[in-house]
Design an enzyme around this catalytic site. Structure first.
Site, mmCIF file in Angstrom:
data_model
loop_
_atom_site.group_PDB
_atom_site.id
_atom_site.type_symbol
_atom_site.label_atom_id
_atom_site.label_comp_id
_atom_site.label_asym_id
_atom_site.label_seq_id
_atom_site.Cartn_x
_atom_site.Cartn_y
_atom_site.Cartn_z
ATOM 1 N N CYS A 2 1.124 -1.270 0.169
ATOM 2 C CA CYS A 2 0.022 -0.029 0.123
ATOM 3 C C CYS A 2 0.876 1.511 0.161
ATOM 4 C CB CYS A 2 -0.975 0.006 1.164
ATOM 5 S SG CYS A 2 -2.178 -1.057 1.571
ATOM 6 N N LYS A 574 5.897 -3.561 -5.396
ATOM 7 C CA LYS A 574 7.378 -3.491 -5.400
ATOM 8 C C LYS A 574 7.690 -3.651 -3.969
ATOM 9 C CE LYS A 574 11.069 -1.453 -7.612
ATOM 10 N NZ LYS A 574 11.250 -2.699 -8.429
#
Ligand code: GLU
Length: 579
Positions: A2, A574
């Site tokens: 997030c 990522k």
């Protein structure tokens, strides 16, 4: 994972500033997104499933806004579960990065007190807990502080109140503040890169820091004690970095082409610091190299170099499976972690534990500025590879293993040779990337492989982690099942799958295990599978590093032929800041 973002200021429209920020943060998750703005003492909210999308943004201009881009951990990917989440009376709204580990027990208690929940997220439990604390607390800040101290797990939150206060609290997942030159604009974000063009100074929150924006100014508090922290000592000058695709179609291919320079940055690493770490390595009983995903393959390759050249007892671990080593490790050991973000949750948890319980020394090699891992380090190294935007890591992996190689050569007492080999490697990769024949060959192979359901990649020795990383790149980018196996292990099981039409890539270097790999290749050929060869004929200690570049290119072109979203593959993010 997030992403969290906020803008306070009058120079830009907060709504679009946060929208742009979320676009830059969506590598952290793109299940859904949401923005909340202040308008006439009310909070207005927009939230949607999917990637950040301008057509769906229907909010007025504002001078204060917060936003979130989600990678779902608790609750399905729906509009309702998207962040931010409103308080029952709509007096404040909250977004979270992390996992509230005790959300179930607290939710049960809140249920008994007649609190209602409209989403399935752990986030909403934090919101209701703040509401509950507000009954006794003298103000919302105190209520947030009290509630936050009851959360278990790694959690970072941001809150917007209808009076225009913005509160960010960090524990685990990153949170950074940015200030414009004239100090009239303030940003909150999960990383510095997302606001870099607009700010002059940054402030990285430590775990347990609470930053409060109220009536034009920021104050910093310790969330446990509630005491104020002096802001002046904490701010840093920003290092500006450019983020653009330039002539390239995707960030992935741009980042692959940056690799010769990334290796040059490794060559420029400070020798004295490397030497200090090498001395510590030699003094240590065991060296544990740890990472997750691609960084896990990098950690294993670094361990391989330390064993091969340094003759060190180096063991590799993956973050998710490291906990059983906590009891075994002791203060004569050393932990080394390569990491892109320096925020990987499972690695951090392990490092924090062994440092605290066993006083183990820790070295990190990180690409992002101001990370928690860097700050925990006794030996801290920055990759200086420049921002890596594609969710799939390429250049940072190459940087990590090139650094590991150099470190191992220093342990061996052959620094100069290590440097010379890296210079040659950088030139060789440059040639490989600019050879039309080479690229066309890889493209042709990619076209064939893009129609397959399973792809096997085999190698051995220095190439073992390279084929594993090649497998990761193919799986991530093209959603095709790939399987990386040691060429030597093939006959122990996977040989049963070798038959006509099965694609098998062999990665071969000119080294002592070459014949073993050729034998495996012949065994596969005898079963009439389709064999493809990625061979480096040159005798070189760094052959594995140039081989991964070919596999990265192959993975890129397979994903391209499949028409996938290369820079943002489905379902992954990522920087994995949740366990
Ligand atoms: N636990 C929150 C959710 O599922 C945040 C997840 C995260 O930070 O990845 O919505």
């Amino acid at each position: 994972m997030c992403g969290i973002y906020a803008y306070i200021g009058k120079k830009r429209n907060a709504t679009s500033a946060v929208f742009d920020g979320l676009k830059r943060l969506d590598y952290r998750g793109y299940d859904s997104w949401g923005i909340a703005v202040i308008n006439d003492h009310k909070i207005l909210l927009n939230k949607h499933v999917g990637k950040v999308n301008k057509a769906l943004l229907k909010l007025p201009k504002s001078s204060i806004a917060i936003g979130h881009t989600r990678w779902a951990t608790h609750g399905a990917v729906t509009d309702l579960n998207a962040h931010p989440h409103f308080s029952s009376d709509k007096s404040f709204i909250l977004a979270q990065n992390g996992i509230m580990e005790n959300h179930e027990e607290i939710k049960v208690n809140l249920f008994k007190k007649y609190y209602k929940f409209i989403s399935q997220t752990d986030t909403e439990v934090i919101v209701r807990l703040i509401e509950e604390e507000s009954i006794k607390a003298k103000n919302i800040i105190e209520a947030i502080r009290k509630a936050f101290n009851k959360l278990r797990g790694r959690n970072t939150i941001i809150i917007l109140t209808k009076d225009g206060q913005v509160v960010g609290v960090r524990n685990g997942s990153p949170l950074v503040l940015g200030f414009s030159k004239d100090k009239t604009e303030i940003y909150f974000s999960s990383d510095t890169l997302s606001f870099a063009p607009y700010v002059d100074q940054t402030l990285t929150l430590e775990n347990g820091n609470m930053a409060i924006y109220s009536e034009g100014k920021i104050t910093l508090k310790d969330v446990v004690t509630g005491k104020n922290i002096d802001l002046k000592d904490e701010k840093n000058k920003i290092q500006k970095q450019k983020v653009a695709k330039g002539k390239y179609k995707h960030f992935m291919i741009k980042e692959i082409y940056e690799q010769p320079n990334v290796i040059r940055a490794v060559i420029k690493q400070d020798f004295t610091s490397l030497k200090k770490l090498a001395t510590q390595i030699k003094k240590s009983k065991n060296v544990y190299c740890i990472g997750s995903g691609t960084a896990g393959a990098a950690a294993a390759q670094i361990a391989f170099y330390l064993r091969t050249f340094g003759k060190i007892n180096a063991i590799s671990l993956i973050g998710a499976e490291a906990s059983e080593y906590v009891d075994l490790i002791n203060k004569n050991d050393l932990v080394i972690a390569p990491s892109q973000s320096g925020e990987t949750a499972d690695v951090l948890e392990f490092v924090e534990k062994v440092k605290k319980l066993k006083k183990v020394k820790f070295a990190s090699y990180v690409n992002m500025q101001g990370s928690l891992m860097s700050r925990l380090s006794d030996f801290k190294f920055m990759a200086n590879a420049g921002p890596e935007i594609c969710v799939m890591s390429t250049k940072v992996f190459v940087s990590q293993i090139s650094w590991g190689y150099l470190l191992a050569k220093i342990v061996e007492g052959k620094y100069k040779k290590g440097i010379n080999n890296l210079i040659k490697l950088s030139q060789k990769i440059n040639k490989l990337l600019n050879s039309k024949t080479n690229i066309n060959r890889l493209k042709n192979l990619a076209r064939i492989l893009s129609r397959q359901k399973d792809i096997f990649i085999l190698g051995k020795g220095q190439n073992l982690q390279i084929i594993k990383e090649g497998m990761v790149k193919i799986i991530e980018g093209s959603y095709i099942h790939a399987h990386g196996i040691s060429a030597g292990d093939l006959k122990h099981y996977a040989i049963t799958l070798m038959e006509k039409g099965v694609p098998v890539i062999f990665v071969i270097s000119n080294d002592e295990v070459r014949d073993d790999v050729i034998n495996a290749m012949n065994e596969v050929k005898a079963r009439r599978a389709d064999v493809y060869l990625l061979e480096d004929k040159e005798k070189s200690e760094t052959s594995a590093i140039s081989n991964i570049v070919s596999l990265q290119l192959l993975a890129y072109y397979i994903a391209l032929f499949k028409g996938n979203d290369i820079d943002k593959p489905r379902n992954i993010a990522k920087s994995v800041t949740v366990k």
